[in-house]
Design a protein around this motif. Sequence first.
Motif, PDB file in Angstrom:
ATOM      1  N   TYR A 101       0.773  -1.211  -0.012  1.00 19.42           N
ATOM      2  CA  TYR A 101      -0.037   0.141   0.050  1.00 19.42           C
ATOM      3  C   TYR A 101       0.788   1.290  -0.015  1.00 19.42           C
ATOM      4  CZ  TYR A 101      -4.474   2.380   0.633  1.00 19.42           C
ATOM      5  OH  TYR A 101      -5.582   3.304   0.709  1.00 19.42           O
ATOM      6  N   VAL A 102       2.220   1.153   0.623  1.00 15.48           N
ATOM      7  CA  VAL A 102       2.973   2.316   0.567  1.00 15.48           C
ATOM      8  C   VAL A 102       3.202   2.548  -1.136  1.00 15.48           C
ATOM      9  CG1 VAL A 102       5.522   2.881   0.711  1.00 15.48           C
ATOM     10  CG2 VAL A 102       4.111   2.024   2.606  1.00 15.48           C
ATOM     11  N   GLY A 103       3.437   1.254  -1.951  1.00 15.53           N
ATOM     12  CA  GLY A 103       3.754   1.578  -3.137  1.00 15.53           C
ATOM     13  C   GLY A 103       2.459   2.217  -3.989  1.00 15.53           C
ATOM     14  N   THR A 104       1.271   1.795  -3.495  1.00 17.79           N
ATOM     15  CA  THR A 104       0.089   2.146  -4.355  1.00 17.79           C
ATOM     16  C   THR A 104      -0.456   3.624  -3.791  1.00 17.79           C
ATOM     17  OG1 THR A 104      -1.377   1.101  -3.019  1.00 17.79           O
ATOM     18  CG2 THR A 104      -0.608  -0.024  -5.038  1.00 17.79           C
ATOM     19  N   PHE A 105      -0.921   3.554  -2.518  1.00 14.47           N
ATOM     20  CA  PHE A 105      -1.482   4.690  -1.996  1.00 14.47           C
ATOM     21  C   PHE A 105      -0.544   5.855  -1.686  1.00 14.47           C
ATOM     22  CE2 PHE A 105      -2.706   7.647   1.439  1.00 14.47           C
ATOM     23  CZ  PHE A 105      -4.117   7.987   0.812  1.00 14.47           C
ATOM     24  N   GLY A 106       0.744   5.424  -1.336  1.00 18.56           N
ATOM     25  CA  GLY A 106       1.934   6.275  -0.853  1.00 18.56           C
ATOM     26  C   GLY A 106       2.272   7.261  -1.993  1.00 18.56           C
ATOM     27  N   SER A 107       2.214   6.293  -3.252  1.00 20.46           N
ATOM     28  CA  SER A 107       2.577   7.074  -4.308  1.00 20.46           C
ATOM     29  C   SER A 107       1.595   8.105  -4.741  1.00 20.46           C
ATOM     30  CB  SER A 107       2.794   6.069  -5.509  1.00 20.46           C
ATOM     31  OG  SER A 107       3.818   5.203  -5.468  1.00 20.46           O
ATOM     32  N   PHE A 108       0.177   7.635  -4.775  1.00 20.20           N
ATOM     33  CA  PHE A 108      -0.816   8.644  -5.307  1.00 20.20           C
ATOM     34  C   PHE A 108      -1.053   9.633  -4.331  1.00 20.20           C
ATOM     35  CE2 PHE A 108      -5.305  10.107  -4.508  1.00 20.20           C
ATOM     36  CZ  PHE A 108      -5.590  10.433  -5.566  1.00 20.20           C
ATOM     37  N   ILE A 109      -0.847   9.671  -2.819  1.00 19.89           N
ATOM     38  CA  ILE A 109      -1.041  10.904  -2.194  1.00 19.89           C
ATOM     39  C   ILE A 109       0.349  11.633  -2.309  1.00 19.89           C
ATOM     40  CG2 ILE A 109      -0.299   9.998   0.097  1.00 19.89           C
ATOM     41  CD1 ILE A 109      -3.131  12.200  -0.636  1.00 19.89           C
ATOM     42  N   GLY A 110       1.309  11.013  -2.391  1.00 23.46           N
ATOM     43  CA  GLY A 110       2.859  11.861  -2.348  1.00 23.46           C
ATOM     44  C   GLY A 110       2.790  12.443  -3.602  1.00 23.46           C
ATOM     45  N   TYR A 111       2.671  11.990  -4.717  1.00 18.12           N
ATOM     46  CA  TYR A 111       2.705  12.543  -6.052  1.00 18.12           C
ATOM     47  C   TYR A 111       1.714  13.786  -6.048  1.00 18.12           C
ATOM     48  CZ  TYR A 111       5.496   8.762  -7.667  1.00 18.12           C
ATOM     49  OH  TYR A 111       6.437   7.713  -7.816  1.00 18.12           O
ATOM     50  N   GLY A 112       0.427  13.440  -5.228  1.00 19.38           N
ATOM     51  CA  GLY A 112      -0.607  14.492  -5.623  1.00 19.38           C
ATOM     52  C   GLY A 112      -0.231  15.822  -4.635  1.00 19.38           C
ATOM     53  N   PHE A 113       0.439  15.432  -3.387  1.00 19.54           N
ATOM     54  CA  PHE A 113       1.006  16.729  -2.716  1.00 19.54           C
ATOM     55  C   PHE A 113       2.082  17.338  -3.458  1.00 19.54           C
ATOM     56  CE2 PHE A 113      -1.764  15.204   0.373  1.00 19.54           C
ATOM     57  CZ  PHE A 113      -1.536  15.984   1.562  1.00 19.54           C
ATOM     58  N   ALA A 114       2.768  16.757  -4.147  1.00 24.19           N
ATOM     59  CA  ALA A 114       4.321  17.262  -4.597  1.00 24.19           C
ATOM     60  C   ALA A 114       4.263  17.778  -6.240  1.00 24.19           C
ATOM     61  CB  ALA A 114       5.331  16.134  -4.513  1.00 24.19           C
ATOM     62  N   PHE A 115       3.271  17.437  -6.841  1.00 23.76           N
ATOM     63  CA  PHE A 115       3.203  17.510  -8.144  1.00 23.76           C
ATOM     64  C   PHE A 115       3.379  19.011  -8.734  1.00 23.76           C
ATOM     65  CE2 PHE A 115       0.996  16.695 -12.775  1.00 23.76           C
ATOM     66  CZ  PHE A 115       2.267  16.889 -13.297  1.00 23.76           C
ATOM     67  N   GLY A 116       2.422  19.824  -8.003  1.00 24.92           N
ATOM     68  CA  GLY A 116       2.396  21.129  -8.665  1.00 24.92           C
ATOM     69  C   GLY A 116       3.715  22.076  -8.001  1.00 24.92           C
ATOM     70  N   LEU A 117       4.118  21.682  -7.030  1.00 26.95           N
ATOM     71  CA  LEU A 117       5.537  22.083  -6.380  1.00 26.95           C
ATOM     72  C   LEU A 117       6.754  21.823  -7.165  1.00 26.95           C
ATOM     73  CD1 LEU A 117       6.642  24.063  -4.580  1.00 26.95           C
ATOM     74  CD2 LEU A 117       6.778  22.383  -2.668  1.00 26.95           C
ATOM     75  N   VAL A 118       6.744  20.473  -7.677  1.00 32.76           N
ATOM     76  CA  VAL A 118       7.808  20.104  -8.791  1.00 32.76           C
ATOM     77  C   VAL A 118       7.749  20.761  -9.927  1.00 32.76           C
ATOM     78  CG1 VAL A 118       8.427  18.056 -10.052  1.00 32.76           C
ATOM     79  CG2 VAL A 118       7.850  17.759  -7.770  1.00 32.76           C
TER      80      VAL A 118
END
Length: 474
Positions: A254-271
Amino acid sequence: MTAPSAESGARRGGRARRGRRWIERWEPEDETFWRERGSRIAHRNLLLSVFSEHVGFSVWTLWPVLVLFMGPEYGVDPAGKFLLISAATLTGAVARVPYTFAVARFGGRNWTVVSAAVLLVPTVAAWVVMEPGTSYATFMAVALCTGLGGGNFASSMTNVNSFFPLSRKGWALGVNAGGGNIGVPVVQLAGLAVIGTAGAGHPRVLLGLYIPLVVLAAVCSARWMDNLAPVRNDTGAAGAAARDPHTWIMSLLYVGTFGSFIGYGFAFGLVLQTQFARTPLEAASLTFLGPLLGSLVRPVGGRLADVYGGARITLWTFAAMGGATLLVVAASRGGSLPLFVSGFVALFLLSGIGNGSTYRMIPAVFQRRAEAGGLRGEAAASSARRLSGASMGLIGAVGALGGLGVNVAFRQSFETVGSGTAAYLTFLAFYGLCCAVTWAVYLRGAAPSAPRPGGTEPSRDARNADRPSAHAGV
């Protein structure tokens, strides 16, 4: 106490002992009960749960949007902004553990009301402090509070898991989680609309939109949701889930799936702002697409797991995420924004499918383990609900910590090498590990006639050899 139906239990004995919103008898595996009473009640609670969780996700992900409003006059550099969004991720992950067990302690309806109402604290606080000159410590304190919205996911999923029979859990959990996940792109779209109309100097307009939604979620939950009396606080279930190795194996996945989803969701705009020098409006116009598609396909992942088996779908998903990550690495090194966005959107889509398939595996794993222990019928289903509900909080918390890891990796990568490439390579290695674990634990050597102990494959019998069973989630 047993009553002839769910509603009569709530209205007769339930009212005398607990209140009119308590249901005393709940047997979703009984087809007659489900057809006559259970389905209608379960779907009503699912709908309201989706709404409340949706608002919770939006509040949880406020800061990835609010940092787009924070121009040079705020005096916060990119590293400081990554730290703000990481703080919200951390609180959301930690909150998921107590939120899971709060459902059994206070009731699903009661806790949904409380957890929704509590979101007024971070939204009103953010409305007060969002202006240049506010100290960074104050911003950090408010960002930590918004993380409470992340806890709503755990209590909501635990509650929905209790309402539905095993054969419908994949769809129900996928719809509930997907509807909640859509809170991420919705708040991003709202931020885009505010920046595009009022300008980047007016973050309070965005916050003013969400304060009444928080109130509405609490009121609707109080008016129309139900508590399930059979779902009682069980510290033994928490301990048993924590001791079971499959809880931690599923946490890793679940780290690989949801962790990716929420992590990328938080970071994408700032990246996009940091690596490709996009303006706040340009970044906001791109960030919503990936989370939106990833949220919409989450029920698809759950349904595919119902039909083909969660382990198969999860394995294929991680392999495809590895390919999408390679595309992002190539775009990062080549400076190609279109290729970069395409790779990230693919990662969101795949993580959404993986979210659905991995969460569908959880009740199926414990169902098969109960059957392996000699339980059958309602006894096996009850044991599976008990342990899977307890494990969901732990798995959800660890998965959300994966989102924190994604943001920390980005922060470190940009500080050391000036781009996100090092972070992407780390993610690629992790997806490879998840592929290996999924295959080794849930697929290696499995056959339809001889399922592995964890419930790794759909069980079949001679009369139904071409159709996955109700346990196809694993």
